[in-house]
Design an enzyme around this catalytic site. Structure first.
Site: not given
Ligand code: TNX
Length: 792
Positions: A187, A216, A291, A356, A422, A447-449, A497-499
């Site tokens: 990201r 990703d 992804h 996902e 997760w 989730y440290f984001d 996650w670094t969005e």
């Molecule tokens: C879900 S956790 C995702 C990531 C996103 C994140 C944002 C996971 C396996 N997939 O693609 O960056 O949420 O919190």
């Protein structure tokens, strides 16, 4: 061997001296305050006196082993940098331990502590560090650093400081074998220098696993020789940094993407080697089947529809482009990639993502449908399972093991797969119950984001709320597992996650100090974890971060206000606290900014009329956290009953029955517990003021946070009534902001009029219903968030 017996002997004698002679209970309590080791060791006794490290101190190593020497050098190097001490390292076979020695002893005698455990004995005369393996010595060294003054972490020499280590006996070993942290470099791309630093941060906190999220939709970051376009094309996108992550337009015709980057194989080899020297294993992640837009931008032939694709510029949802599971060449492509990945990363696990994966393209794809038919699969979930199982077979044939996100459970788990849970604990529980290994990484705790303080006071983040205390409360082993099932819980990890993190400094801010809390969860047994004691030790830990020059989040200094509304006495009771011990809180009730001359907070504050509270934490006479302001407003509907037609979502109940009339206002954080959330349905509420009253104004607050699918109402209509049956409309207020308004705001819909006599107030707020076409959630249920309804 003789040597090691000798050292062990000294160890045991010292241990006895410590235990018998040095301790009384009181002394123990007092002394334990002198040291602040994080993660808390499994057993620690503190004695009298200190060992001083000076120019004359010699490091003796027991084995002529490169790894042991590596640890000794690592230790000596820190003292050289921060203390300008050039300690000599000698082999114990050539030189006997004497006074003023630090012994690094690698011996099978310590085997009962496992390869990562260690025993540390510090007396005034010597320091003896025993372990069965270099990893144990390495963790012993981390503890030694924490016994030294925090200045040991400096990058520059500190003059005139004594490097004293308090006398201790420590016996320590980790509770969990998987102590991990994931960094998403897709990201946003992070330069290799930062990856080295990140590994160092892990090592200092006794983590042993770095999960590297290398690709990703928004970027492919690992050079693959056989497929050069993965990095020529897949590593670059249009930046669109001026737009919010979720509202960026796609790359257009003629645009040349230049935002991104990647790591060459040579760079990766160096990083892997470095990680090994820090006793960190790197788990690479190659995402599939979803992804994968960045990979498909480079090689569209492995998608169902053939593209063309561009590397995504931001977040869209759902992302339906996916590897084609019906096409044989997709598997060749992935296996060739994995072959190179396996060559680079020697660890046992390869992470294949699996999260996902939106399967609408598979539904329409002839090849995928043919695969479902020919393989006798029930549906697309089983097709995903087929996909993962095939990849697992390949990895196993190369002697590696597959790990994936918990969606790999859907449609049937691959036989030897390890699951990274997760979406809560459930996936992990199901996997452990069916005999699979599990790494727990639930969004709720790892989730440290997510925000670590009030979103109004924090840099923009993806959402969620994960303060330090919540991280500390994480328990990777759920209670509903039997002892046998629990053995499948390998450990846990945080995901970064670094969005919303564009640079290393922001990543540091998000991981520190939460990394300290997680390190203790993963290393220290549950019965030795104690939040109050951790908070005490954290004070010193933060000094270490100061010395390392890390811009850690000060959110723990921020004041958290717990407000209880007593609706019968019409009183607010407000408790203020900070997550960290140390700061004092000062407050004012007259609108002035608190100073050290304002009232000092000592007990809960009770309010019984509309008041503005301001509070601020101070440390050493200076403001420590951010100023908080809150107006507690009493109005005609405070504590009055509200009847609602459509139910609110239990998760967003705003405090329940009196959530809309408790006088507490929702903030821009949709999860602050004050909002009532209505999914797809309208808010239709009737308030009973209990008697006919004179009213002049009605206001209600709504949240706009379209990134979380929360929209303002289309309009709000107010009606009043004396009998609760016949309502007279007094206003219909349209929402004049555009539907795609991107800011998170609280908007009030308010109407004033000449005095009206009424007992009942009706509020109708029209939900937009479903997310509009342009929105990332197009077609999904839209939310309406309301708080509070104020009657004056
Ligand atoms: C879900 S956790 C995702 C990531 C996103 C994140 C944002 C996971 C396996 N997939 O693609 O960056 O949420 O919190």
């Amino acid at each position: 061997m003789k040597q090691s017996f000798f050292i062990l002997f000294i160890g045991i004698v010292s241990l006895q001296i410590f235990c018998c002679a040095f301790f009384t209970k009181e002394l123990k309590k007092e002394k334990s305050k002198m040291v602040s080791v994080i993660p808390n060791p499994q057993m620690m006794l503190i004695g009298n006196g200190t060992f001083q490290i000076t120019e004359e101190t010699i490091i003796l190593i027991s084995a002529d082993d490169a790894d042991v020497l590596g640890v000794a050098k690592y230790f000596a190097n820190r003292l050289k940098i921060a203390g300008e001490l050039a300690l000599k390292i000698k082999s114990s076979s050539k030189s006997a331990p004497s006074e003023k020695t630090i012994v690094f002893n690698c011996t099978s005698e310590m085997a009962q502590l496992g390869s990562e455990g260690y025993q540390l004995i510090v007396t005034e005369k010597s320091i003896i560090l025993n372990a069965a393996d270099a990893a144990g010595l390495f963790y012993g060294v981390q503890t030694l650093f924490q016994l030294l003054p925090p200045e040991i972490y400096r990058a520059e020499p500190v003059s005139r400081l004594e490097w004293n280590v308090p006398a201790v006996v420590i016996k320590d070993a980790p509770h969990y074998g998987w102590r991990g942290m994931m960094l998403d470099v897709s990201r946003h791309f992070f330069p290799k220098e930062f990856i080295y630093e990140f590994i160092n941060y892990l090592a200092k906190h006794k983590f042993n696993t770095f999960h590297w999220h290398l690709c990703d939709d928004q970027g492919w970051r690992i050079e693959i020789k056989k497929y050069p376009k993965l990095t020529e094309v897949g590593a670059w996108r249009m930046d669109r940094l001026d737009k919010p992550w979720n509202a960026r337009e796609a790359q257009k015709e003629g645009e040349i993407p230049d935002y991104g980057g990647f790591y060459t194989q040579d760079e990766i080899r160096d990083i892997v080697k470095y990680a090994k020297s820090r006793h960190v294993t790197i788990i690479p992640e190659i995402e599939m089947p979803g992804h994968t837009v960045a990979a498909l931008a480079a090689y569209p032939q492995f998608s169902c529809e053939g593209g063309p694709f561009h590397v995504l510029t931001g977040g869209y949802w759902p992302i339906s482009d996916i590897y084609c599971a019906g096409n044989e060449s997709t598997f060749d492509f992935l296996e060739n990639i994995l072959a190179e990945v396996i060559d680079l990363f020697p660890g046992k696990y390869i992470h294949i993502g699996g999260d996902e994966a939106e399967k609408s393209k598979w539904k329409k794809c002839e090849k995928c449908q043919a695969r479902i038919k020919n393989e006798g699969l029930a549906d697309e979930h089983e097709l995903q399972s087929y996909f993962i199982k095939r990849i697992e077979k390949y990895l196993n044939s190369k002697g590696r093991q597959l790990i994936g996100w918990d969606e790999i459970l859907e449609g049937g788990l691959a036989p030897g797969a390890t699951v990274m849970s997760w979406r809560g604990f459930e996936g992990g529980i199901a996997a452990a119950k069916s005999g699979h290994d599990v790494v727990m990484s639930p969004g709720s705790h790892c989730y440290f984001d997510h925000y670590q303080g009030d979103p109004d006071q924090e840099p923009l983040a993806i959402g969620g709320y994960l303060p330090l205390k919540k991280v500390y409360s994480f328990d990777p082993t759920p209670e509903d597992l039997t002892e046998k099932e629990a053995q499948h819980i390998l450990g846990g990890q945080a995901n970064v996650w670094t969005e919303y993190m564009l640079n290393p400094d922001h990543v540091r801010y998000m991981i520190f100090p939460r990394i300290a809390a997680l390190s203790e969860v993963l290393w220290t047994s549950k019965d030795l974890r104690n939040w109050n004691d951790f908070k005490r030790r954290l004070e010193t830990q933060l000094k270490r971060y100061d010395n390392m020059g890390i811009n850690y989040a000060k959110s723990a200094y921020n004041i958290q206000a717990q407000t209880v509304v007593n609706l019968s006495t019409k009183q607010f009771t407000i408790e203020l606290e900070t997550e960290i011990v140390g700061p004092d809180i000062y407050f004012s009730l007259d609108g002035s900014d608190p100073t050290l001359r304002s009232s000092k907070y000592e007990k809960p504050i009770v309010l019984n009329k509309t008041t503005q509270l301001k509070a601020q934490s101070f440390l050493n006479g200076k403001p420590a956290g951010k100023l908080i302001k809150e107006t507690y407003k009493f109005h005609k509907a405070t504590g009055k009953e509200v009847t609602i037609k459509n139910p609110y979502a239990p998760k967003y109940n705003g405090g329940g029955e009196f959530g809309l009339t408790n006088s507490l206002r929702g903030s821009t954080n949709h999860a602050d517990g004050r909002w009532q959330g209505f999914e797809q349905v309208d808010l239709e509420a009737v308030m009973d003021l209990e008697s006919v009253s004179e009213i002049i104004k009605i206001t209600s607050g709504f949240l706009n946070n379209i990134g979380s699918w929360i929209f303002l109402p289309r309009y709000v209509e107010y009606g009043v009534s004396v009998d609760g049956k016949n309502f007279e409309s007094v206003a219909k207020i349209e929402n004049e902001l555009p539907e795609n308004y991107g800011e998170k705001i609280v908007k009030e819909f308010s109407v004033s009029f000449d005095k009206i006599e009424a007992r009942y107030i009706k509020v109708l707020a029209k939900n937009v219903g479903i997310c509009p076409d342009w929105h990332q959630g197009a077609g999904g249920e839209a939310w309406l968030f309301v708080d509070e309804i104020i009657v004056e």
